[in-house]
Design a protein around this motif. Structure first.
Motif, short mmCIF file in Angstrom:
data_model
loop_
_atom_site.label_atom_id
_atom_site.label_comp_id
_atom_site.label_asym_id
_atom_site.label_seq_id
_atom_site.Cartn_x
_atom_site.Cartn_y
_atom_site.Cartn_z
N VAL A 137 15.48 -5.81 -7.66
CA VAL A 137 15.48 -4.94 -8.15
C VAL A 137 14.29 -4.06 -7.06
CG1 VAL A 137 12.79 -4.30 -9.82
CG2 VAL A 137 14.61 -3.20 -10.03
N ASN A 138 13.71 -4.14 -6.60
CA ASN A 138 13.67 -2.73 -5.25
C ASN A 138 14.63 -2.81 -3.98
OD1 ASN A 138 11.37 -1.09 -6.45
ND2 ASN A 138 10.00 -2.79 -6.05
N ALA A 139 16.02 -3.99 -4.16
CA ALA A 139 16.74 -3.42 -3.51
C ALA A 139 17.49 -2.32 -3.25
CB ALA A 139 17.81 -4.53 -3.72
N PHE A 140 17.19 -1.37 -3.69
CA PHE A 140 17.30 0.50 -3.76
C PHE A 140 16.33 1.53 -3.62
CE2 PHE A 140 19.99 -2.33 -7.11
CZ PHE A 140 20.91 -2.41 -6.24
N LYS A 141 15.23 0.42 -3.36
CA LYS A 141 14.07 1.63 -3.08
C LYS A 141 14.37 2.64 -2.20
CE LYS A 141 8.62 1.28 -1.89
NZ LYS A 141 8.52 2.26 -3.41
N ARG A 142 14.63 2.28 -0.84
CA ARG A 142 14.88 2.97 0.05
C ARG A 142 15.67 3.44 0.19
NH1 ARG A 142 9.75 3.13 1.68
NH2 ARG A 142 8.76 0.54 3.00
N LEU A 143 16.11 3.53 -0.65
CA LEU A 143 17.68 4.40 -1.06
C LEU A 143 17.33 5.95 -1.09
CD1 LEU A 143 20.52 5.01 -0.55
CD2 LEU A 143 21.48 3.35 -2.59
N ASP A 144 17.98 7.03 -0.14
CA ASP A 144 17.56 8.03 -0.19
C ASP A 144 17.75 9.12 -2.20
OD1 ASP A 144 20.08 8.81 0.03
OD2 ASP A 144 19.08 10.43 1.59
N VAL A 145 18.75 8.88 -1.85
CA VAL A 145 19.65 9.30 -4.09
C VAL A 145 18.94 8.75 -4.48
CG1 VAL A 145 21.64 10.51 -2.10
CG2 VAL A 145 22.05 7.51 -3.31
N ALA A 146 18.21 7.25 -4.36
CA ALA A 146 17.77 6.87 -5.79
C ALA A 146 16.62 7.30 -6.01
CB ALA A 146 17.83 4.98 -5.16
N LEU A 186 4.49 10.31 0.86
CA LEU A 186 4.18 10.23 2.26
C LEU A 186 5.33 9.48 2.62
CD1 LEU A 186 3.12 11.40 5.01
CD2 LEU A 186 1.40 10.05 4.99
N ASP A 187 5.13 8.14 2.45
CA ASP A 187 6.33 6.88 2.89
C ASP A 187 7.08 7.06 2.69
OD1 ASP A 187 5.14 4.37 4.08
OD2 ASP A 187 6.84 3.91 1.91
N ASP A 188 7.49 7.84 1.29
CA ASP A 188 8.79 8.26 0.66
C ASP A 188 9.31 9.40 1.88
OD1 ASP A 188 9.00 6.84 -1.74
OD2 ASP A 188 9.27 9.08 -3.16
N LYS A 189 8.45 9.70 2.37
CA LYS A 189 8.74 10.69 3.83
C LYS A 189 9.04 9.63 5.07
CE LYS A 189 7.08 15.38 1.80
NZ LYS A 189 5.47 15.05 1.90
N PHE A 209 0.79 -1.16 0.21
CA PHE A 209 -0.05 -0.05 -0.34
C PHE A 209 1.06 1.25 -0.22
CE2 PHE A 209 -2.36 -3.67 2.13
CZ PHE A 209 -3.32 -3.03 1.57
N THR A 210 1.65 1.12 -0.55
CA THR A 210 3.01 2.36 -1.03
C THR A 210 2.92 2.83 -2.60
OG1 THR A 210 4.56 0.82 -1.11
CG2 THR A 210 4.17 1.60 1.31
N ILE A 211 1.96 2.58 -3.34
CA ILE A 211 2.71 3.30 -4.37
C ILE A 211 1.18 4.59 -4.91
CG2 ILE A 211 3.48 1.42 -5.48
CD1 ILE A 211 0.45 1.01 -6.95
N SER A 212 1.31 5.85 -5.64
CA SER A 212 0.87 6.82 -5.84
C SER A 212 -0.69 5.80 -5.71
CB SER A 212 0.98 6.95 -6.74
OG SER A 212 2.40 7.89 -6.77
N SER A 213 -0.88 4.91 -6.49
CA SER A 213 -2.32 4.24 -7.12
C SER A 213 -3.48 4.40 -5.99
CB SER A 213 -1.85 3.90 -8.69
OG SER A 213 -1.22 2.82 -7.68
N VAL A 214 -2.66 4.05 -4.82
CA VAL A 214 -3.45 3.71 -3.68
C VAL A 214 -4.23 4.69 -3.13
CG1 VAL A 214 -3.13 2.87 -1.36
CG2 VAL A 214 -1.85 2.12 -3.07
N ASN A 215 -5.46 4.40 -3.07
CA ASN A 215 -6.74 5.54 -2.49
C ASN A 215 -7.03 4.93 -1.50
OD1 ASN A 215 -8.92 4.33 -4.04
ND2 ASN A 215 -7.90 4.72 -5.27
N ALA A 216 -8.32 5.72 -0.68
CA ALA A 216 -9.32 5.33 0.24
C ALA A 216 -10.01 4.14 -0.15
CB ALA A 216 -10.28 6.64 0.64
N GLN A 217 -10.54 3.95 -1.20
CA GLN A 217 -11.10 2.71 -1.99
C GLN A 217 -10.07 1.74 -1.60
OE1 GLN A 217 -14.71 2.45 -4.29
NE2 GLN A 217 -12.76 1.65 -5.65
#
Lengths: 316, 316
Positions: free
Chosen positions: A245-254, B192-195, A166-174
């Motif tokens: 591939v998402n091994a680098f997703k949390r790295l702020d400079v990526a 928000l998750d990135d932050k 539930f962390t990608i942009s298209s996630v919404n209230a619904q």
């Protein structure tokens, strides 16, 4: 719970009720959403219409196959003249099992950009974060009571895997309300999450290798080549090597990150980005995908260096 | 949306309405839930009762402080005779700012095991995955319209951080429906998750170090010592070094995992487990916490080896 009701909900219901033989397809190399939406729909139809013949199509492979029922061997006559429902599959070459062509009538249900009108009817919601969410909404509309637990779990797996928890942009209230509806069936999220996300020591060590061997470019490109001997070192298939591939997703400079995985002397490239459009780069090399998640296959080493340059240009 | 309505909802409303001066406390070293529930309640009261004096109490520190308003310097006379609301804090020594003792009347709102009755009234839901969820339910009951976006984001941070992205056992249908209600305010979950989750290269490299230097015991104990020179190598405070204990959470062989972080020649130990009760081990060494997430502080090296033995005995 308020849920939106697309105008095709009634149509899907009618098609299912009018057909006694139904085949449910999804894409090759199934991820959680392909598997989850497929097995949820197969199970739901069997549960509600026990007299119908319903078959799940495609090779049961990939790292999530242990979460779903085993492979069914479906004979040609079981496909012939069936209602074919094809889930989570953007284009015809991606459909797992060519015999969708033998179906009497086909329906496509998908959340990918709709660029291939391969079915007789298409139900597309490009804004939906997952096909599983679309299918869950339809089931809720058919009957708002909590789903049988195993069906709810199939859909929850699809939603979690395609939305990266539930962390990608298209996630919404619904999205979250639908996920809440699935949890009404009463399963334990922690146990299910362990089944989805726990990794063996060799995969854990492989990700550690990626983290310590990646190139971190000054302008925000992070990438790692995975030659054959590294795949062998960690006992990985090429498919398994690509999945991390998402091994680098949390790295702020990526800002953009990529894995380049060797296969037969060529390279399969998986590309992700935070909010830079990168699929046009993948397309230049015969690949494609979503704007922020795409891939290109069977490139020479020289092509991969050009592709990395193109990704740097996206960032300049 | 159906939400449960504890019988104290009305009581909290009355206390807030009857007091013109309100102070809102939470625990030391605030995590997302402590910060999120605190700033959401402070902001909500200010939004709805602009004539009241409302203060957030405590030192604004920790790795999430950038997500919340800056430190307020609250004078003694601003605390004296206020209504004190203390959020997410199990026991009196953990309350950040001793001046809660100067309040006219105190309310405790919490989801930790209720072992310290330090307030005049306590509203406890030990089954709630986060205090932020409890506060969000109360706000929904007060007014079901979408919250102002910044208040919804404060609560969402609290829910996500305390539930590890909705993956712990106490997450239930209501949790996700409440999260869906928060998303009605319209913020982008990915940003928000990135932050919340993006990490600097030194933290990223520190986690890589933990992954490659951990001891993986045959019976399911995974642990890593973090001596002072390693903290210096990665430019970490002891607090930052401790926060990454979940670096081992996804490893399938890890049943219990621990970080042992050196400080002043002694060790602070953070312990997590999948489903083995470990807090009695922490308590034996003067620490404590939840059943599956606990800590002990200022142990000698010899005590840490005894503690690791005790954790192994839990697994036998």
């Amino acid at each position: 719970m308020q849920i939106s009701k697309p105008n095709w909900f009634e149509s899907l219901k009618q098609h299912i009720e009018e057909n006694d033989k139904i085949t449910v397809f999804r894409h090759h190399n199934p991820d959680g959403d392909a598997y989850g939406s497929q097995w949820a729909l197969v199970s739901w139809i069997r549960h509600h219409y026990p007299d119908k013949e319903v078959y799940a199509m495609g090779l049961q492979n990939g790292s999530l196959r242990h979460l779903f029922p085993p492979l069914q061997d479906v004979r040609n006559e079981q496909v012939l003249d069936s209602l074919g429902i094809i889930l989570d599959t953007a284009n015809a070459p991606r459909i797992d099992d060519r015999r969708y062509l033998d179906c009497r009538y086909t329906l496509k249900i998908d959340h990918h950009p709709h660029d291939d009108d391969y079915a007789d009817e298409s139900y597309i919601d490009e804004l939906a974060p997952s096909t599983s969410e679309i299918v869950a909404q339809w089931m809720y509309w058919m009957d708002p009571k909590p789903l049988p637990m195993y069906i709810a779990q199939f859909l929850y797996i699809g939603m979690v895997m395609d939305t990266l928890h539930f962390t990608i942009s298209s996630v919404n209230a619904q999205t979250l309300k639908v996920a809440g509806y699935l949890l009404e069936s009463g399963f334990d999220v922690a146990s299910l999450d362990d089944k989805m996300m726990l990794m063996s020591k060799n995969i854990f060590d492989y990700i550690t290798y990626l983290r310590s061997h990646c190139s971190v470019d000054r302008i925000g490109l992070v990438y790692c080549y995975v030659p054959l001997d590294v795949q062998e070192q960690f006992h990985l298939t090429t498919q398994q090597a690509k999945e991390e591939v998402n091994a680098f997703k949390r790295l702020d400079v990526a800002k953009v990150w990529a894995l380049l995985v060797e296969e037969d002397g060529l390279y399969n490239v998986s590309i992700r980005s935070r909010n830079h459009q990168v699929n046009q780069v993948a397309e230049k090399y015969g690949g494609g995908g979503h704007r922020f998640a795409c891939a290109a296959h069977r490139l020479s080493f020289e092509q991969t260096t050009q592709l990395l340059d193109d990704l740097k240009n996206v960032l300049i």
